[in-house]
Design a protein around this motif. Structure first.
Motif, PDB file in Angstrom:
ATOM      1  N   UNK A 106       0.990  -1.213   0.151  1.00 34.59           N
ATOM      2  CA  UNK A 106      -0.016   0.045   0.199  1.00 34.59           C
ATOM      3  C   UNK A 106       0.788   1.196  -0.231  1.00 34.59           C
ATOM      4  N   UNK A 107       1.992   1.285   0.674  1.00 33.07           N
ATOM      5  CA  UNK A 107       2.778   2.418   0.706  1.00 33.07           C
ATOM      6  C   UNK A 107       3.740   2.541  -0.294  1.00 33.07           C
ATOM      7  N   UNK A 108       3.846   1.488  -1.086  1.00 30.36           N
ATOM      8  CA  UNK A 108       4.526   1.531  -2.423  1.00 30.36           C
ATOM      9  C   UNK A 108       3.565   2.491  -3.554  1.00 30.36           C
ATOM     10  N   UNK A 109       2.493   2.076  -3.470  1.00 31.08           N
ATOM     11  CA  UNK A 109       1.514   2.908  -4.139  1.00 31.08           C
ATOM     12  C   UNK A 109       1.081   4.410  -3.569  1.00 31.08           C
ATOM     13  N   UNK A 110       1.105   4.490  -2.367  1.00 30.39           N
ATOM     14  CA  UNK A 110       0.732   5.753  -1.824  1.00 30.39           C
ATOM     15  C   UNK A 110       1.576   5.853  -0.719  1.00 30.39           C
ATOM     16  N   UNK A 111       2.763   6.503  -0.696  1.00 29.14           N
ATOM     17  CA  UNK A 111       4.086   6.380   0.203  1.00 29.14           C
ATOM     18  C   UNK A 111       3.900   7.240   1.373  1.00 29.14           C
ATOM     19  N   UNK A 112       2.912   8.205   1.245  1.00 27.15           N
ATOM     20  CA  UNK A 112       2.663   9.085   2.536  1.00 27.15           C
ATOM     21  C   UNK A 112       1.301   8.793   3.475  1.00 27.15           C
ATOM     22  N   UNK A 113       0.644   7.883   3.058  1.00 26.59           N
ATOM     23  CA  UNK A 113      -0.444   7.695   3.722  1.00 26.59           C
ATOM     24  C   UNK A 113      -0.233   7.052   5.239  1.00 26.59           C
ATOM     25  N   UNK A 114      -0.746   8.149   6.053  1.00 27.21           N
ATOM     26  CA  UNK A 114      -0.460   8.252   7.483  1.00 27.21           C
ATOM     27  C   UNK A 114      -1.012   7.004   8.251  1.00 27.21           C
ATOM     28  N   UNK A 115      -2.322   6.621   7.700  1.00 21.29           N
ATOM     29  CA  UNK A 115      -2.738   5.379   8.295  1.00 21.29           C
ATOM     30  C   UNK A 115      -2.121   4.022   8.141  1.00 21.29           C
ATOM     31  N   UNK A 161      -1.723  22.352   5.730  1.00 22.28           N
ATOM     32  CA  UNK A 161      -2.081  21.817   4.360  1.00 22.28           C
ATOM     33  C   UNK A 161      -1.899  20.475   3.981  1.00 22.28           C
ATOM     34  N   UNK A 162      -2.906  20.015   3.388  1.00 18.17           N
ATOM     35  CA  UNK A 162      -2.928  18.301   3.157  1.00 18.17           C
ATOM     36  C   UNK A 162      -3.032  18.111   1.593  1.00 18.17           C
ATOM     37  N   UNK A 163      -2.372  16.936   1.048  1.00 18.08           N
ATOM     38  CA  UNK A 163      -2.712  16.526  -0.197  1.00 18.08           C
ATOM     39  C   UNK A 163      -3.737  15.337  -0.472  1.00 18.08           C
ATOM     40  N   UNK A 164      -4.303  14.919   0.881  1.00 13.07           N
ATOM     41  CA  UNK A 164      -5.425  14.034   0.873  1.00 13.07           C
ATOM     42  C   UNK A 164      -6.209  14.154   1.938  1.00 13.07           C
ATOM     43  N   UNK A 165      -7.743  13.910   1.547  1.00 10.26           N
ATOM     44  CA  UNK A 165      -8.634  13.963   2.573  1.00 10.26           C
ATOM     45  C   UNK A 165      -8.388  12.991   3.901  1.00 10.26           C
ATOM     46  N   UNK A 166      -8.100  11.777   3.497  1.00 11.40           N
ATOM     47  CA  UNK A 166      -7.603  10.940   4.580  1.00 11.40           C
ATOM     48  C   UNK A 166      -6.722  11.462   5.461  1.00 11.40           C
ATOM     49  N   UNK A 167      -5.808  12.102   5.163  1.00 11.46           N
ATOM     50  CA  UNK A 167      -4.765  12.881   6.182  1.00 11.46           C
ATOM     51  C   UNK A 167      -5.390  13.658   7.079  1.00 11.46           C
ATOM     52  N   UNK A 168      -6.623  14.260   6.785  1.00  7.94           N
ATOM     53  CA  UNK A 168      -7.064  15.101   7.733  1.00  7.94           C
ATOM     54  C   UNK A 168      -7.488  14.466   9.005  1.00  7.94           C
ATOM     55  N   UNK A 169      -8.291  13.445   8.769  1.00 10.06           N
ATOM     56  CA  UNK A 169      -8.967  12.314   9.712  1.00 10.06           C
ATOM     57  C   UNK A 169      -7.748  11.741  10.421  1.00 10.06           C
ATOM     58  N   UNK A 170      -6.710  11.311   9.799  1.00  5.71           N
ATOM     59  CA  UNK A 170      -5.357  10.748  10.489  1.00  5.71           C
ATOM     60  C   UNK A 170      -4.748  11.646  11.344  1.00  5.71           C
ATOM     61  N   UNK A 171      -4.459  12.964  11.031  1.00  8.93           N
ATOM     62  CA  UNK A 171      -3.750  13.862  11.655  1.00  8.93           C
ATOM     63  C   UNK A 171      -4.702  14.252  13.233  1.00  8.93           C
ATOM     64  N   UNK A 172      -6.011  14.328  12.657  1.00  7.27           N
ATOM     65  CA  UNK A 172      -6.898  14.490  13.903  1.00  7.27           C
ATOM     66  C   UNK A 172      -6.694  13.590  15.179  1.00  7.27           C
ATOM     67  N   UNK A 173      -6.823  12.196  14.634  1.00  8.39           N
ATOM     68  CA  UNK A 173      -6.248  10.980  15.426  1.00  8.39           C
ATOM     69  C   UNK A 173      -5.076  10.799  15.947  1.00  8.39           C
ATOM     70  N   UNK A 174      -3.906  11.502  15.154  1.00  3.20           N
ATOM     71  CA  UNK A 174      -2.449  11.274  15.641  1.00  3.20           C
ATOM     72  C   UNK A 174      -2.157  12.349  16.697  1.00  3.20           C
TER      73      UNK A 174
END
Length: 226
Positions: A106-115, A161-174
């Motif tokens: 998954x990270x090979x496809x999306x290297x900065x996916x926080x989740x 600033x984010x480049x993915x909507x998912x990163x918003x939710x993940x940062x809130x959690x982190x």
């Protein structure tokens, strides 16, 4: 469901201790630098270091990696890893080695996916692979810090600033918060911004703001191609 780990504490400390913001990303400058073979921020070279788990990457380099990714052909603002369904099954069946394999794919496809980074750190910790866990934890914190360095997220003028909507939710959690289920898109001077309502906590922070200009530009390009 993600579980809490020491990385949450680390990230929260950066946030609450007034982690120094470097300011809003200069996308024009970043695009120029990541595309220049003579630049220290040339993207191919930076990504090679990131992929090889280079622990010496600076925050400035992480900022160029994260925001520079939006100028790469492989960038997809709303894409999902192709292994998501397989990952869900492996997680449900508690197949540790399979989970590790799929998270890395998954990270090979999306290297900065926080989740995916977060889950990989936790599963490696559970397996007792401390060395690998620390390497991926370094990446997770590096990406999170790069985003956090663009703003504190407390107001629409200091949005992260984010480049993915998912990163918003993940940062809130982190950062140790919980999303309250309500969000609104607001138009401000710096561009479209997501206003995310948080569940009440001791610090009384009611909303967290994320600038999503990059996502809107990506969407516009998609429509232009059609």
């Amino acid at each position: 469901m993600l579980k809490k780990s020491t990385v949450v504490v680390i990230a929260a400390l950066f946030f609450h201790a007034g982690f120094a913001q470097e300011g809003k990303p200069d996308f024009k400058q970043i695009e120029k630098e990541v595309g220049d073979k003579n630049s220290p921020f040339f993207y191919t070279a930076l990504m090679k270091r990131y992929s090889n788990n280079d622990t010496l990457l600076t925050n400035d380099e992480y900022r160029h990696l994260y925001y520079g990714y939006s100028f790469q052909d492989s960038y997809s603002a709303y894409g999902k890893p192709s292994v998501n369904e397989d990952l869900k099954k492996a997680i449900k069946n508690k197949e540790t080695d399979k989970i590790i394999e799929l998270e890395k794919k998954a990270l090979h496809e999306f290297p900065f996916n926080l989740r995916n980074l977060y889950r990989l750190v936790n599963i490696l910790e559970d397996k007792g692979d401390t060395v690998q866990a620390l390497l991926y934890n370094k990446k997770l914190v590096g990406v999170a810090k790069a985003i956090m360095s663009t703003g504190d997220g407390a107001t629409d003028s200091t949005a992260m600033y984010v480049i993915s909507v998912e990163h918003e939710y993940d940062l809130i959690f982190l950062l140790g918060y919980e999303f309250d289920g309500s969000q609104a898109l607001v138009q401000v001077k710096d561009g479209p911004t997501d206003k995310m309502k948080l569940k009440k906590k001791g610090d009384n922070l009611e909303y967290m703001y994320f600038n999503v200009t990059t996502l809107f530009k990506s969407m516009s390009k998609m429509f232009e191609k059609k």
